[in-house]
Design a protein around this motif. Structure first.
Motif, PDB file in Angstrom:
ATOM      1  N   GLU A  60      -3.914  12.584  -2.728  1.00 29.47           N
ATOM      2  CA  GLU A  60      -4.491  11.929  -3.233  1.00 29.47           C
ATOM      3  C   GLU A  60      -5.567  10.574  -3.315  1.00 29.47           C
ATOM      4  O   GLU A  60      -6.398  10.924  -3.745  1.00 29.47           O
ATOM      5  CB  GLU A  60      -3.661  11.582  -5.195  1.00 29.47           C
ATOM      6  N   GLY A  61      -4.650   9.652  -2.034  1.00 31.55           N
ATOM      7  CA  GLY A  61      -5.283   9.156  -1.976  1.00 31.55           C
ATOM      8  C   GLY A  61      -3.893   7.978  -1.735  1.00 31.55           C
ATOM      9  O   GLY A  61      -3.348   8.281  -1.705  1.00 31.55           O
TER      10      GLY A  61
ATOM     11  N   GLU B 110       5.210   8.824  -3.590  1.00 33.89           N
ATOM     12  CA  GLU B 110       4.301   7.916  -2.584  1.00 33.89           C
ATOM     13  C   GLU B 110       5.173   7.270  -1.996  1.00 33.89           C
ATOM     14  O   GLU B 110       6.580   7.475  -1.900  1.00 33.89           O
ATOM     15  CB  GLU B 110       4.564   7.284  -3.719  1.00 33.89           C
ATOM     16  N   ILE B 111       4.840   6.816  -1.032  1.00 32.14           N
ATOM     17  CA  ILE B 111       5.687   6.458  -0.055  1.00 32.14           C
ATOM     18  C   ILE B 111       4.682   4.485   0.752  1.00 32.14           C
ATOM     19  O   ILE B 111       3.844   5.300   0.896  1.00 32.14           O
ATOM     20  CB  ILE B 111       5.584   7.126   1.314  1.00 32.14           C
ATOM     21  N   GLU B 112       5.367   4.052   0.525  1.00 31.53           N
ATOM     22  CA  GLU B 112       4.637   2.651   1.079  1.00 31.53           C
ATOM     23  C   GLU B 112       4.637   2.215   2.573  1.00 31.53           C
ATOM     24  O   GLU B 112       5.072   3.042   3.588  1.00 31.53           O
ATOM     25  CB  GLU B 112       6.191   1.566   1.457  1.00 31.53           C
ATOM     26  N   LEU B 113       3.591   2.431   2.903  1.00 32.19           N
ATOM     27  CA  LEU B 113       3.104   2.242   5.023  1.00 32.19           C
ATOM     28  C   LEU B 113       3.089   0.784   5.114  1.00 32.19           C
ATOM     29  O   LEU B 113       2.639   0.352   5.569  1.00 32.19           O
ATOM     30  CB  LEU B 113       0.972   2.108   4.407  1.00 32.19           C
TER      31      LEU B 113
ATOM     32  N   ALA C 171       1.013  -1.445  -0.127  1.00 28.33           N
ATOM     33  CA  ALA C 171       0.093   0.126  -0.302  1.00 28.33           C
ATOM     34  C   ALA C 171       0.747   1.715   0.044  1.00 28.33           C
ATOM     35  O   ALA C 171       1.636   1.604   0.476  1.00 28.33           O
ATOM     36  CB  ALA C 171      -0.693  -0.034   1.351  1.00 28.33           C
ATOM     37  N   HIS C 172       0.456   2.454  -0.522  1.00 28.53           N
ATOM     38  CA  HIS C 172       1.290   3.296  -0.578  1.00 28.53           C
ATOM     39  C   HIS C 172       0.769   4.516  -1.007  1.00 28.53           C
ATOM     40  O   HIS C 172      -0.714   4.780  -1.740  1.00 28.53           O
ATOM     41  CB  HIS C 172       1.776   3.251  -2.491  1.00 28.53           C
TER      42      HIS C 172
END
Length: 271
Positions: free
Chosen positions: A263-264, A227-230, A160-161
């Motif tokens: 953005e999401g 983006e960053i990975e969650l 998830a990002h």
């Protein structure tokens, strides 16, 4: 000695072989000869590469997709398509046919996002969604998203990002690290990350897998966002029809922060 070529195989046998490979392999095999191309382009074969629930997915599209064959539909679904009244984006991975989703900012739970003193909602020409959320100023930053695992492809590692931008006026976002997490059932991935293009993430503590250090920072995407990975998890039978909970938060510091544009959250197969 007689040597059998692929073209000598019965069509149903060759189709069964191709169905055990991938969409990418099927496309490559079609380059061998015109007769193999005819078998590799069969509608029944590409029906196997489509998601098993593709009919339900088509019913959720904001804009219907015209298509002439299952292969044509597969290709069109490889492009992101708005679903669920424009609150989500759906696509399939071209090489594997695995499902990908993106939850819009409107589909997330953002603390105090309904208060215009803290967050503003606006159109962005760089977003595929109608609106994005921009942080005005706040000290309690918390962004959460949920996706049911049943909607994802089985036997697949997903990550998830959080998809964001930093406004020119951004401040206070890298004073303290933000906590990121992904949780499904009894599995939880946790870590910390600085919301800055110039800082590296720190460690991620993942139960089931060893502790590791992510040598990454906010990554540039091809669509102009970052983006960053969650977190990530393996979507197997243990997690069938369970909620996947993803979050980013920074609530320990009493300082103000602002300029984060959301953005999401994108959920996609992990490479």
């Amino acid at each position: 000695m007689y040597t059998m070529s692929l073209e000598d195989l019965p069509q149903d046998c060759f189709e069964q072989i191709l169905s055990l490979t991938s969409p990418g392999d099927a496309c490559r095999s079609s380059l061998v000869s015109s007769s193999i191309r005819a078998m590799a382009d069969k509608d029944s074969l590409w029906g196997m590469f489509l998601p098993s629930d593709y009919s339900a997915i088509l019913s959720r599209l904001v804009t219907p997709i015209p298509y002439s064959s299952n292969k044509d539909l597969f290709i069109r679904l490889c492009r992101p398509n708005l679903i669920d009244c424009g609150k989500k984006m759906f696509s399939i991975e071209k090489s594997t046919g695995k499902k990908c989703y993106m939850l819009s900012a409107r589909d997330l739970s953002i603390t105090w996002a309904c208060n215009p003193l803290y967050w503003s909602w606006k159109h962005s020409s760089e977003s595929r969604f109608a609106e994005v959320a921009e942080l005005r100023t706040i000290w309690w930053l918390e962004i959460c998203g949920t996706m049911n695992s049943q909607l994802l492809s089985p036997k697949t590692v997903y990550s998830a990002h959080l998809v964001i931008k930093l406004a020119n006026r951004a401040y206070g976002l890298d004073s303290l690290p933000s906590e990121v997490s992904l949780e499904v059932c009894n599995y939880k991935s946790q870590g910390t990350v600085y919301l800055s293009a110039n800082r590296k993430a720190t460690e991620v503590d993942e139960r089931v897998r060893p502790i590791r250090v992510l040598e990454e920072r906010l990554r540039e995407r091809t669509d102009g966002w970052m983006e960053i990975e969650l977190g990530s998890f393996y979507n197997d039978g243990c997690y069938y029809n369970k909620d996947v909970k993803m979050s980013l938060k920074e609530v320990k510091g009493a300082h103000l922060k602002g300029g984060l544009i959301v953005e999401g959250i994108e959920i996609r197969p992990k490479n």
